[in-house]
Design a protein around this motif. Structure first.
Motif, PDB file in Angstrom:
ATOM      1  N   ILE A  56       0.843  -1.202   0.000  1.00 19.47           N
ATOM      2  CA  ILE A  56       0.000   0.000   0.000  1.00 19.47           C
ATOM      3  C   ILE A  56       0.875   1.248   0.000  1.00 19.47           C
ATOM      4  N   ASP A  57       1.937   1.237   0.786  1.00 17.53           N
ATOM      5  CA  ASP A  57       2.864   2.379   0.797  1.00 17.53           C
ATOM      6  C   ASP A  57       3.456   2.603  -0.597  1.00 17.53           C
ATOM      7  N   ALA A  58       3.855   1.528  -1.249  1.00 16.11           N
ATOM      8  CA  ALA A  58       4.435   1.648  -2.589  1.00 16.11           C
ATOM      9  C   ALA A  58       3.399   2.194  -3.572  1.00 16.11           C
ATOM     10  N   ALA A  59       2.186   1.693  -3.492  1.00 11.72           N
ATOM     11  CA  ALA A  59       1.138   2.145  -4.420  1.00 11.72           C
ATOM     12  C   ALA A  59       0.790   3.604  -4.211  1.00 11.72           C
ATOM     13  N   THR A  60       0.720   4.038  -2.971  1.00 13.93           N
ATOM     14  CA  THR A  60       0.378   5.439  -2.722  1.00 13.93           C
ATOM     15  C   THR A  60       1.508   6.375  -3.149  1.00 13.93           C
ATOM     16  N   SER A  61       2.691   5.817  -3.339  1.00 13.36           N
ATOM     17  CA  SER A  61       3.822   6.596  -3.869  1.00 13.36           C
ATOM     18  C   SER A  61       3.941   6.460  -5.383  1.00 13.36           C
ATOM     19  N   GLY A  62       3.015   5.733  -5.982  1.00  8.62           N
ATOM     20  CA  GLY A  62       3.025   5.570  -7.428  1.00  8.62           C
ATOM     21  C   GLY A  62       3.899   4.440  -7.944  1.00  8.62           C
ATOM     22  N   HIS A  63       4.386   3.587  -7.061  1.00 10.86           N
ATOM     23  CA  HIS A  63       5.260   2.476  -7.444  1.00 10.86           C
ATOM     24  C   HIS A  63       4.417   1.194  -7.539  1.00 10.86           C
ATOM     25  N   ARG A  65       4.350  -1.388  -9.710  1.00  8.78           N
ATOM     26  CA  ARG A  65       5.012  -2.676  -9.956  1.00  8.78           C
ATOM     27  C   ARG A  65       5.557  -3.235  -8.641  1.00  8.78           C
ATOM     28  N   GLN A  66       6.169  -2.378  -7.844  1.00  9.33           N
ATOM     29  CA  GLN A  66       6.693  -2.813  -6.550  1.00  9.33           C
ATOM     30  C   GLN A  66       5.538  -3.235  -5.631  1.00  9.33           C
ATOM     31  N   ALA A  67       4.444  -2.491  -5.681  1.00 14.53           N
ATOM     32  CA  ALA A  67       3.272  -2.836  -4.874  1.00 14.53           C
ATOM     33  C   ALA A  67       2.758  -4.223  -5.239  1.00 14.53           C
ATOM     34  N   THR A  68       2.707  -4.507  -6.529  1.00 15.92           N
ATOM     35  CA  THR A  68       2.256  -5.822  -6.991  1.00 15.92           C
ATOM     36  C   THR A  68       3.210  -6.914  -6.534  1.00 15.92           C
ATOM     37  N   ASP A  69       4.497  -6.633  -6.550  1.00 17.83           N
ATOM     38  CA  ASP A  69       5.474  -7.612  -6.056  1.00 17.83           C
ATOM     39  C   ASP A  69       5.217  -7.942  -4.592  1.00 17.83           C
ATOM     40  N   TYR A  70       4.941  -6.922  -3.781  1.00 14.95           N
ATOM     41  CA  TYR A  70       4.662  -7.167  -2.364  1.00 14.95           C
ATOM     42  C   TYR A  70       3.369  -7.958  -2.174  1.00 14.95           C
ATOM     43  N   ILE A  71       2.367  -7.668  -2.974  1.00 18.04           N
ATOM     44  CA  ILE A  71       1.117  -8.443  -2.899  1.00 18.04           C
ATOM     45  C   ILE A  71       1.408  -9.909  -3.216  1.00 18.04           C
ATOM     46  N   GLY A  82      -7.113 -13.004   4.719  1.00 18.89           N
ATOM     47  CA  GLY A  82      -8.283 -12.201   4.393  1.00 18.89           C
ATOM     48  C   GLY A  82      -8.035 -10.781   3.925  1.00 18.89           C
ATOM     49  N   ASN A  83      -6.870 -10.237   4.151  1.00 16.34           N
ATOM     50  CA  ASN A  83      -6.610  -8.856   3.759  1.00 16.34           C
ATOM     51  C   ASN A  83      -5.912  -8.714   2.409  1.00 16.34           C
ATOM     52  N   ILE A  84      -5.530  -9.814   1.804  1.00 12.24           N
ATOM     53  CA  ILE A  84      -4.787  -9.718   0.540  1.00 12.24           C
ATOM     54  C   ILE A  84      -5.666  -9.171  -0.578  1.00 12.24           C
ATOM     55  N   GLU A  85      -6.843  -9.732  -0.767  1.00 10.73           N
ATOM     56  CA  GLU A  85      -7.691  -9.273  -1.878  1.00 10.73           C
ATOM     57  C   GLU A  85      -8.138  -7.825  -1.720  1.00 10.73           C
ATOM     58  N   PRO A  86      -8.548  -7.384  -0.519  1.00 11.09           N
ATOM     59  CA  PRO A  86      -8.878  -5.963  -0.384  1.00 11.09           C
ATOM     60  C   PRO A  86      -7.684  -5.048  -0.689  1.00 11.09           C
ATOM     61  N   ALA A  87      -6.491  -5.441  -0.266  1.00 14.33           N
ATOM     62  CA  ALA A  87      -5.296  -4.633  -0.559  1.00 14.33           C
ATOM     63  C   ALA A  87      -5.006  -4.643  -2.053  1.00 14.33           C
ATOM     64  N   ALA A  88      -5.142  -5.797  -2.696  1.00 14.14           N
ATOM     65  CA  ALA A  88      -4.904  -5.881  -4.139  1.00 14.14           C
ATOM     66  C   ALA A  88      -5.910  -5.022  -4.897  1.00 14.14           C
ATOM     67  N   THR A  89      -7.155  -5.009  -4.452  1.00 19.05           N
ATOM     68  CA  THR A  89      -8.183  -4.181  -5.080  1.00 19.05           C
ATOM     69  C   THR A  89      -7.866  -2.705  -4.902  1.00 19.05           C
ATOM     70  N   LEU A  90      -7.454  -2.324  -3.710  1.00 19.07           N
ATOM     71  CA  LEU A  90      -7.073  -0.936  -3.453  1.00 19.07           C
ATOM     72  C   LEU A  90      -5.946  -0.512  -4.385  1.00 19.07           C
ATOM     73  N   ILE A  91      -4.954  -1.348  -4.523  1.00 22.41           N
ATOM     74  CA  ILE A  91      -3.806  -1.025  -5.374  1.00 22.41           C
ATOM     75  C   ILE A  91      -4.235  -0.941  -6.840  1.00 22.41           C
ATOM     76  N   ALA A  92      -5.091  -1.848  -7.267  1.00 21.61           N
ATOM     77  CA  ALA A  92      -5.589  -1.800  -8.650  1.00 21.61           C
ATOM     78  C   ALA A  92      -6.365  -0.510  -8.893  1.00 21.61           C
ATOM     79  N   ASN A  93      -7.167  -0.100  -7.917  1.00 18.01           N
ATOM     80  CA  ASN A  93      -7.925   1.145  -8.052  1.00 18.01           C
ATOM     81  C   ASN A  93      -7.005   2.360  -8.086  1.00 18.01           C
TER      82      ASN A  93
END
Length: 127
Positions: A56-63, A65-71, A82-93
């Motif tokens: 989430i930190d990486a995604a909010t900084s615009g990174h 690809r790195q966010a996806t790697d962490y997911i 249980g928190n993986i899919e909500p985080a992945a959805t947030l990053i996709a959005n």
């Protein structure tokens, strides 16, 4: 002993690497002889949560690809967390709403000012 080593590895952010000395491996070793060990199961959940936090930190900084790697790392630790899919959805959005800004040179701006637009034009947003 193994749990103390796992705590230390987690604190040192050796979550899943190096391959032979990381918190995940140590928690799995505990679970191999005590599958219901609450501390080891919580430790694995904490590893997933740390990867999600970083994602989430990486995604909010615009990174993104790195966010996806962490997911993906979180999924590799516990794909059913249980928190993986909500985080992945947030990053996709966040990724879908990212706007790209282009800086035009003074020459390009001058050329644009010479263009006569006779009809209303819809601005294009590139995501």
């Amino acid at each position: 002993m193994l749990l103390e080593q796992a705590y230390s590895a987690f604190d040192d952010l050796r979550l899943t690497t190096p391959i032979d000395d990381n918190a995940y491996l140590l928690y799995l070793q505990v679970l191999s002889f005590d599958s219901s060990n609450v501390v080891a199961n919580q430790g694995i959940a904490d590893i997933v949560e740390k990867y999600l936090e970083w994602a989430i930190d990486a995604a909010t900084s615009g990174h993104f690809r790195q966010a996806t790697d962490y997911i993906n790392k979180a999924r590799s630790v516990d794909e059913h967390h249980g928190n993986i899919e909500p985080a992945a959805t947030l990053i996709a959005n966040l990724s879908a709403t990212q706007k790209m800004t282009y800086q035009l040179s003074p020459e390009a701006l001058k050329e644009l000012s010479l263009i006569h637009i006779s009809e209303p034009t819809r601005l294009l947003s590139i995501s």
